[in-house]
Motif scaffolding. Structure first.
Motif, PDB file in Angstrom:
ATOM      1  N   ASN A  11       1.080  -0.832   0.224  1.00  0.00           N
ATOM      2  CA  ASN A  11      -0.352  -0.216  -0.412  1.00  0.00           C
ATOM      3  C   ASN A  11       1.169   1.107  -0.138  1.00  0.00           C
ATOM      4  OD1 ASN A  11      -2.280  -1.120  -0.098  1.00  0.00           O
ATOM      5  ND2 ASN A  11      -2.962  -1.207   1.866  1.00  0.00           N
ATOM      6  N   SER A  12       2.001   1.269   0.706  1.00  0.00           N
ATOM      7  CA  SER A  12       3.098   2.379   0.898  1.00  0.00           C
ATOM      8  C   SER A  12       3.147   2.805  -0.082  1.00  0.00           C
ATOM      9  CB  SER A  12       3.970   2.359   1.920  1.00  0.00           C
ATOM     10  OG  SER A  12       3.527   2.355   3.308  1.00  0.00           O
ATOM     11  N   LEU A  13       3.930   1.487  -1.026  1.00  0.00           N
ATOM     12  CA  LEU A  13       4.346   2.269  -2.503  1.00  0.00           C
ATOM     13  C   LEU A  13       2.664   2.602  -3.331  1.00  0.00           C
ATOM     14  CD1 LEU A  13       6.198  -1.800  -2.838  1.00  0.00           C
ATOM     15  CD2 LEU A  13       7.615   0.668  -2.454  1.00  0.00           C
ATOM     16  N   ALA A  14       1.386   1.678  -3.289  1.00  0.00           N
ATOM     17  CA  ALA A  14       0.663   2.151  -4.137  1.00  0.00           C
ATOM     18  C   ALA A  14       0.437   4.201  -4.122  1.00  0.00           C
ATOM     19  CB  ALA A  14      -0.214   1.261  -4.007  1.00  0.00           C
ATOM     20  N   HIS A  34      -3.740  13.019   2.281  1.00  0.00           N
ATOM     21  CA  HIS A  34      -4.134  12.227   3.881  1.00  0.00           C
ATOM     22  C   HIS A  34      -3.252  11.101   4.230  1.00  0.00           C
ATOM     23  CE1 HIS A  34      -7.189  15.212   4.864  1.00  0.00           C
ATOM     24  NE2 HIS A  34      -7.590  15.026   3.326  1.00  0.00           N
ATOM     25  N   PHE A  35      -2.834  10.903   3.694  1.00  0.00           N
ATOM     26  CA  PHE A  35      -1.980   9.445   3.823  1.00  0.00           C
ATOM     27  C   PHE A  35      -0.312   9.758   4.446  1.00  0.00           C
ATOM     28  CE2 PHE A  35      -4.912   8.206   0.297  1.00  0.00           C
ATOM     29  CZ  PHE A  35      -5.672   6.882   0.482  1.00  0.00           C
ATOM     30  N   ASP A  36      -0.476   9.202   5.433  1.00  0.00           N
ATOM     31  CA  ASP A  36       1.255   9.594   6.206  1.00  0.00           C
ATOM     32  C   ASP A  36       1.384   7.386   5.865  1.00  0.00           C
ATOM     33  OD1 ASP A  36       2.888   9.873   7.791  1.00  0.00           O
ATOM     34  OD2 ASP A  36       1.381  10.878   9.524  1.00  0.00           O
ATOM     35  N   LEU A  37       2.237   8.261   5.336  1.00  0.00           N
ATOM     36  CA  LEU A  37       3.181   7.194   5.345  1.00  0.00           C
ATOM     37  C   LEU A  37       3.967   6.690   6.989  1.00  0.00           C
ATOM     38  CD1 LEU A  37       4.860   7.850   1.708  1.00  0.00           C
ATOM     39  CD2 LEU A  37       2.809   6.313   2.264  1.00  0.00           C
ATOM     40  N   GLU A  38       4.004   7.240   7.628  1.00  0.00           N
ATOM     41  CA  GLU A  38       4.548   6.665   9.114  1.00  0.00           C
ATOM     42  C   GLU A  38       3.236   5.402   9.762  1.00  0.00           C
ATOM     43  OE1 GLU A  38       7.576   7.463  10.008  1.00  0.00           O
ATOM     44  OE2 GLU A  38       7.880   8.153   7.457  1.00  0.00           O
ATOM     45  N   GLU A  39       2.069   5.962   9.370  1.00  0.00           N
ATOM     46  CA  GLU A  39       0.778   5.739   9.627  1.00  0.00           C
ATOM     47  C   GLU A  39      -0.175   4.430   8.812  1.00  0.00           C
ATOM     48  OE1 GLU A  39      -1.099   6.886  12.343  1.00  0.00           O
ATOM     49  OE2 GLU A  39       1.119   8.339  13.220  1.00  0.00           O
ATOM     50  N   ILE A  41      -2.096   3.377   6.539  1.00  0.00           N
ATOM     51  CA  ILE A  41      -3.052   3.582   5.643  1.00  0.00           C
ATOM     52  C   ILE A  41      -4.787   3.295   5.798  1.00  0.00           C
ATOM     53  CG2 ILE A  41      -3.521   3.464   3.025  1.00  0.00           C
ATOM     54  CD1 ILE A  41      -0.694   3.612   2.725  1.00  0.00           C
ATOM     55  N   PRO A  42      -5.578   4.509   5.883  1.00  0.00           N
ATOM     56  CA  PRO A  42      -6.246   4.567   6.395  1.00  0.00           C
ATOM     57  C   PRO A  42      -7.643   3.242   5.219  1.00  0.00           C
ATOM     58  CG  PRO A  42      -6.288   6.121   5.753  1.00  0.00           C
ATOM     59  CD  PRO A  42      -4.990   5.288   5.530  1.00  0.00           C
ATOM     60  N   TYR A  43      -7.592   3.397   4.007  1.00  0.00           N
ATOM     61  CA  TYR A  43      -8.416   2.452   2.859  1.00  0.00           C
ATOM     62  C   TYR A  43      -6.685   1.978   1.972  1.00  0.00           C
ATOM     63  CZ  TYR A  43     -10.101   7.808   3.924  1.00  0.00           C
ATOM     64  OH  TYR A  43     -10.405   8.811   4.361  1.00  0.00           O
ATOM     65  N   GLY A  44      -8.448   1.569   1.501  1.00  0.00           N
ATOM     66  CA  GLY A  44      -7.705   0.342   1.231  1.00  0.00           C
ATOM     67  C   GLY A  44      -7.190   0.481  -0.787  1.00  0.00           C
ATOM     68  N   ILE A  45      -5.728  -0.230  -1.043  1.00  0.00           N
ATOM     69  CA  ILE A  45      -5.810  -0.298  -2.659  1.00  0.00           C
ATOM     70  C   ILE A  45      -6.122  -0.952  -3.718  1.00  0.00           C
ATOM     71  CG2 ILE A  45      -3.924   0.762  -4.193  1.00  0.00           C
ATOM     72  CD1 ILE A  45      -3.053   2.044  -1.279  1.00  0.00           C
ATOM     73  N   HIS A  46      -7.259  -0.842  -4.642  1.00  0.00           N
ATOM     74  CA  HIS A  46      -7.056  -1.885  -5.487  1.00  0.00           C
ATOM     75  C   HIS A  46      -6.788  -2.247  -6.590  1.00  0.00           C
ATOM     76  CE1 HIS A  46     -10.180  -3.424  -1.640  1.00  0.00           C
ATOM     77  NE2 HIS A  46      -9.916  -2.026  -1.954  1.00  0.00           N
ATOM     78  N   LEU A  47      -6.627  -2.924  -6.952  1.00  0.00           N
ATOM     79  CA  LEU A  47      -6.058  -3.254  -8.806  1.00  0.00           C
ATOM     80  C   LEU A  47      -7.700  -3.310  -9.463  1.00  0.00           C
ATOM     81  CD1 LEU A  47      -4.741  -2.763 -11.077  1.00  0.00           C
ATOM     82  CD2 LEU A  47      -4.001  -4.638 -10.499  1.00  0.00           C
ATOM     83  N   ALA A  48      -7.745  -3.372 -10.582  1.00  0.00           N
ATOM     84  CA  ALA A  48      -9.209  -3.744 -11.264  1.00  0.00           C
ATOM     85  C   ALA A  48      -8.866  -3.871 -12.529  1.00  0.00           C
ATOM     86  CB  ALA A  48     -10.043  -2.518 -11.368  1.00  0.00           C
ATOM     87  N   VAL A  49      -8.351  -5.373 -13.336  1.00  0.00           N
ATOM     88  CA  VAL A  49      -8.509  -4.369 -14.393  1.00  0.00           C
ATOM     89  C   VAL A  49      -9.325  -5.044 -15.257  1.00  0.00           C
ATOM     90  CG1 VAL A  49      -7.046  -6.286 -15.396  1.00  0.00           C
ATOM     91  CG2 VAL A  49      -6.464  -6.506 -13.360  1.00  0.00           C
ATOM     92  N   PHE A  50      -9.427  -5.145 -16.630  1.00  0.00           N
ATOM     93  CA  PHE A  50     -10.611  -4.518 -17.489  1.00  0.00           C
ATOM     94  C   PHE A  50      -9.962  -4.608 -19.100  1.00  0.00           C
ATOM     95  CE2 PHE A  50     -12.077  -1.644 -14.543  1.00  0.00           C
ATOM     96  CZ  PHE A  50     -13.167  -1.682 -13.564  1.00  0.00           C
ATOM     97  N   VAL A  80     -14.043  -3.787  -0.255  1.00  0.00           N
ATOM     98  CA  VAL A  80     -14.053  -2.384  -1.106  1.00  0.00           C
ATOM     99  C   VAL A  80     -15.050  -1.357   0.195  1.00  0.00           C
ATOM    100  CG1 VAL A  80     -13.528  -1.245  -2.874  1.00  0.00           C
ATOM    101  CG2 VAL A  80     -13.198  -3.497  -3.677  1.00  0.00           C
ATOM    102  N   GLY A  81     -14.547  -0.826   0.274  1.00  0.00           N
ATOM    103  CA  GLY A  81     -15.143   0.361   0.646  1.00  0.00           C
ATOM    104  C   GLY A  81     -15.058   1.433   0.910  1.00  0.00           C
ATOM    105  N   LYS A  82     -15.926   2.672   1.083  1.00  0.00           N
ATOM    106  CA  LYS A  82     -15.814   3.663   0.696  1.00  0.00           C
ATOM    107  C   LYS A  82     -14.432   4.709   1.008  1.00  0.00           C
ATOM    108  CE  LYS A  82     -18.463   8.187   1.650  1.00  0.00           C
ATOM    109  NZ  LYS A  82     -19.943   8.788   2.390  1.00  0.00           N
ATOM    110  N   GLY A  83     -14.498   5.119  -0.230  1.00  0.00           N
ATOM    111  CA  GLY A  83     -12.869   5.951   0.127  1.00  0.00           C
ATOM    112  C   GLY A  83     -11.494   5.486  -0.739  1.00  0.00           C
ATOM    113  N   ASP A  84     -12.013   4.182  -0.292  1.00  0.00           N
ATOM    114  CA  ASP A  84     -10.421   3.185  -1.626  1.00  0.00           C
ATOM    115  C   ASP A  84     -10.343   3.653  -2.360  1.00  0.00           C
ATOM    116  OD1 ASP A  84     -10.361   1.553   1.249  1.00  0.00           O
ATOM    117  OD2 ASP A  84     -11.420  -0.246   0.277  1.00  0.00           O
TER     118      ASP A  84
END
Length: 104
Positions: A11-14, A34-39, A41-50, A80-84
């Motif tokens: 997630n940090s790399l993303a 809003h993403f503080d890499l020291e903490e 990450i509060p949201y998910g990161i997803h990869l959607a392939v189309f 998957v959640g709101k804000g991701d």
């Protein structure tokens, strides 16, 4: 890397990649700040392939991503959640876009 630490590292790399790629856009810059890499990450990161033409329909705003990515109740079902953040990737190609999740 194992478990949560590997997920946090990915997630940090993303987030670092996203900051580099969309940092010129003021709204994404504010969102990603809003993403503080020291903490954690509060949201998910997803990869959607189309496949085409659906990726282009989404990028053009002609289509939205529906809540059912799969007929099977497996990941990403209820993952998957709101804000991701969702990276939009062409099958066999590069990431072409990015979006955030909102729930109706």
């Amino acid at each position: 890397m194992e478990g949560a630490n590997s997920t946090e590292s990915l997630n940090s790399l993303a987030i670092a990649y996203l900051k580099k790629e969309v940092g010129g856009d003021a709204s994404w810059r504010r969102y990603l700040n809003h993403f503080d890499l020291e903490e954690p990450i509060p949201y998910g990161i997803h990869l959607a392939v189309f496949i085409e033409p659906y990726l282009q329909f989404i990028l053009d705003g002609q289509k939205t991503v529906e809540s059912r990515f799969s007929a099977n109740r497996s990941a990403p079902y209820q993952q998957v959640g709101k804000g991701d953040v969702v990276l939009l990737k062409r099958t066999g190609g590069p990431v072409m876009g990015v979006g955030s999740v909102f729930l109706e």
